[in-house]
Design a protein around this motif. Sequence first.
Motif, PDB file in Angstrom:
ATOM      1  N   GLU A   1      16.693 -11.753 -40.309  1.00  0.00           N
ATOM      2  CA  GLU A   1      16.850 -13.183 -39.955  1.00  0.00           C
ATOM      3  C   GLU A   1      16.099 -14.051 -40.960  1.00  0.00           C
ATOM      4  N   GLN A   2      14.852 -13.663 -41.225  1.00  0.00           N
ATOM      5  CA  GLN A   2      14.030 -14.466 -42.146  1.00  0.00           C
ATOM      6  C   GLN A   2      14.471 -14.286 -43.594  1.00  0.00           C
TER       7      GLN A   2
ATOM      8  N   GLY B   1      15.715 -17.304 -46.027  1.00  0.00           N
ATOM      9  CA  GLY B   1      15.019 -17.574 -47.292  1.00  0.00           C
ATOM     10  C   GLY B   1      15.939 -17.471 -48.491  1.00  0.00           C
ATOM     11  N   LEU B   2      16.891 -16.552 -48.438  1.00  0.00           N
ATOM     12  CA  LEU B   2      17.818 -16.401 -49.570  1.00  0.00           C
ATOM     13  C   LEU B   2      18.843 -17.534 -49.605  1.00  0.00           C
ATOM     14  N   ASP B   3      19.066 -18.136 -48.431  1.00  0.00           N
ATOM     15  CA  ASP B   3      19.909 -19.336 -48.351  1.00  0.00           C
ATOM     16  C   ASP B   3      21.269 -19.142 -49.034  1.00  0.00           C
ATOM     17  N   GLY B   4      21.947 -18.065 -48.651  1.00  0.00           N
ATOM     18  CA  GLY B   4      23.305 -17.837 -49.157  1.00  0.00           C
ATOM     19  C   GLY B   4      23.371 -16.973 -50.402  1.00  0.00           C
ATOM     20  N   ARG B   5      22.224 -16.743 -51.044  1.00  0.00           N
ATOM     21  CA  ARG B   5      22.246 -15.869 -52.224  1.00  0.00           C
ATOM     22  C   ARG B   5      22.276 -14.411 -51.798  1.00  0.00           C
ATOM     23  N   GLY B   6      22.748 -13.551 -52.662  1.00  0.00           N
ATOM     24  CA  GLY B   6      22.717 -12.118 -52.409  1.00  0.00           C
ATOM     25  C   GLY B   6      21.343 -11.557 -52.748  1.00  0.00           C
ATOM     26  N   LEU B   7      21.236 -10.237 -52.602  1.00  0.00           N
ATOM     27  CA  LEU B   7      19.982  -9.547 -52.927  1.00  0.00           C
ATOM     28  C   LEU B   7      20.242  -8.621 -54.115  1.00  0.00           C
TER      29      LEU B   7
ATOM     30  N   GLY C   1       6.014 -18.910 -60.230  1.00  0.00           N
ATOM     31  CA  GLY C   1       7.121 -18.129 -59.682  1.00  0.00           C
ATOM     32  C   GLY C   1       7.603 -18.664 -58.342  1.00  0.00           C
ATOM     33  N   GLN C   2       8.584 -17.956 -57.784  1.00  0.00           N
ATOM     34  CA  GLN C   2       9.194 -18.365 -56.512  1.00  0.00           C
ATOM     35  C   GLN C   2       9.092 -17.221 -55.511  1.00  0.00           C
ATOM     36  N   ALA C   3       8.654 -17.556 -54.289  1.00  0.00           N
ATOM     37  CA  ALA C   3       8.526 -16.531 -53.247  1.00  0.00           C
ATOM     38  C   ALA C   3       8.537 -17.189 -51.885  1.00  0.00           C
ATOM     39  N   PHE C   4       8.873 -16.392 -50.877  1.00  0.00           N
ATOM     40  CA  PHE C   4       8.740 -16.861 -49.496  1.00  0.00           C
ATOM     41  C   PHE C   4       8.316 -15.684 -48.626  1.00  0.00           C
ATOM     42  N   PRO C   5       7.560 -15.966 -47.537  1.00  0.00           N
ATOM     43  CA  PRO C   5       7.070 -14.875 -46.691  1.00  0.00           C
ATOM     44  C   PRO C   5       8.109 -14.447 -45.656  1.00  0.00           C
ATOM     45  N   VAL C   6       8.076 -13.172 -45.312  1.00  0.00           N
ATOM     46  CA  VAL C   6       8.931 -12.617 -44.253  1.00  0.00           C
ATOM     47  C   VAL C   6       8.032 -11.767 -43.365  1.00  0.00           C
ATOM     48  N   ARG C   7       7.770 -12.255 -42.149  1.00  0.00           N
ATOM     49  CA  ARG C   7       6.890 -11.495 -41.249  1.00  0.00           C
ATOM     50  C   ARG C   7       7.725 -10.671 -40.277  1.00  0.00           C
TER      51      ARG C   7
ATOM     52  N   GLY D   1      17.240 -15.620 -61.948  1.00  0.00           N
ATOM     53  CA  GLY D   1      18.484 -15.667 -61.175  1.00  0.00           C
ATOM     54  C   GLY D   1      18.622 -14.515 -60.194  1.00  0.00           C
ATOM     55  N   LYS D   2      17.704 -13.555 -60.256  1.00  0.00           N
ATOM     56  CA  LYS D   2      17.762 -12.406 -59.343  1.00  0.00           C
ATOM     57  C   LYS D   2      16.877 -12.659 -58.123  1.00  0.00           C
ATOM     58  N   THR D   3      17.148 -11.890 -57.081  1.00  0.00           N
ATOM     59  CA  THR D   3      16.352 -11.974 -55.862  1.00  0.00           C
ATOM     60  C   THR D   3      15.819 -10.580 -55.514  1.00  0.00           C
ATOM     61  N   ALA D   4      14.693 -10.560 -54.826  1.00  0.00           N
ATOM     62  CA  ALA D   4      14.085  -9.262 -54.480  1.00  0.00           C
ATOM     63  C   ALA D   4      13.446  -9.331 -53.100  1.00  0.00           C
ATOM     64  N   LEU D   5      13.537  -8.220 -52.383  1.00  0.00           N
ATOM     65  CA  LEU D   5      12.768  -8.024 -51.155  1.00  0.00           C
ATOM     66  C   LEU D   5      11.786  -6.887 -51.416  1.00  0.00           C
TER      67      LEU D   5
END
Length: 249
Positions: A75-76, A80-86, A55-61, A5-9
């Motif tokens: 922007e990316q 990718g987070l689509d409304g979720r927080g970080l 797992g789940q991931a998306f690229p950010v260039r 349920g968490k997100t990470a950059l």
Amino acid sequence: MALTGKTALVTGASRGIGRAVAERLAADGALVAVHYGRNDTAAKETVAAIENAGGQAFPVRAELGVEGDVDTLFEQLTAGLDGRGLDILVNNAAVIDYGDSIEAITPEAYEQVMAVNLRAPLFVTQRALPLLRDGGRIVNVSSGVTWFAQPEIVYAMSKGALNVFTRSLARTLGPRQITVNTVSPGITETDMNGWLQQPESAAGVAAITALGRHGQPDDIGDVIAFFASDEGRWVTGQVLEVNGGLWLG
Ligand code: NDP
């Protein structure tokens, strides 16, 4: 799955230590934004490795240290987070210039190292703050060169300033229960350290390291995962040397 349920950059996550961090946080359940600068192939491989492991991931260039870098990254990231927080920010991307001695350094080279290693973490963090949820985590990746002397003077200066950034920010963000820490790797086998491929170099590092070898990226990733986890909730403003006992004498 401590981070479900968490997100990470993770900045600089296409290769080396950042990749190990991204893979570990994703294995712990986080959705990970795999940031990188130029190496599309490496970033794709990292995202694929995470997905193949479930797992789940998306690229950010976004190349850091150039005009508009933070805008491009966010922007990316927000798409990718689509409304979720970080929840977790790992400021890992950095460059070293092996010609960066006091005799050879130029103003242009100084600006480049500082822009990637110090300015970018500062302004990436600033832009992340509105997205970061209370109780979040920030981990800055520094270096042992803040306490042992190396010729690469601007690289060392950039990392020293990052340690100071950590302490100041930890105080500022404490009321939001956001912890801010620095993980400071020792000599670790990545593309940054191509010289470690020579057996005599690796043996030399082993000889000055208590645990008798150089580091691997996941040696660092596992420790960053601790700071990112709930178990790390009572540690903030600290610098942890993660180096197998480098230069213990
Ligand atoms: P690598 O050189 O292996 O990987 C660097 C990563 O950062 C890559 O993902 C790269 O992206 C990205 N990156 C580099 N420059 C930029 C830029 N201008 N814009 C965007 N992304 C960029 O580094 P390491 O894994 O060795 O280092 C990771 C961190 O650990 C750094 O902060 C480093 O200073 C620190 N460290 C490393 C040590 C070591 O022994 N390796 C020792 C002490 C500290 P791309 O693939 O697109 O190029």
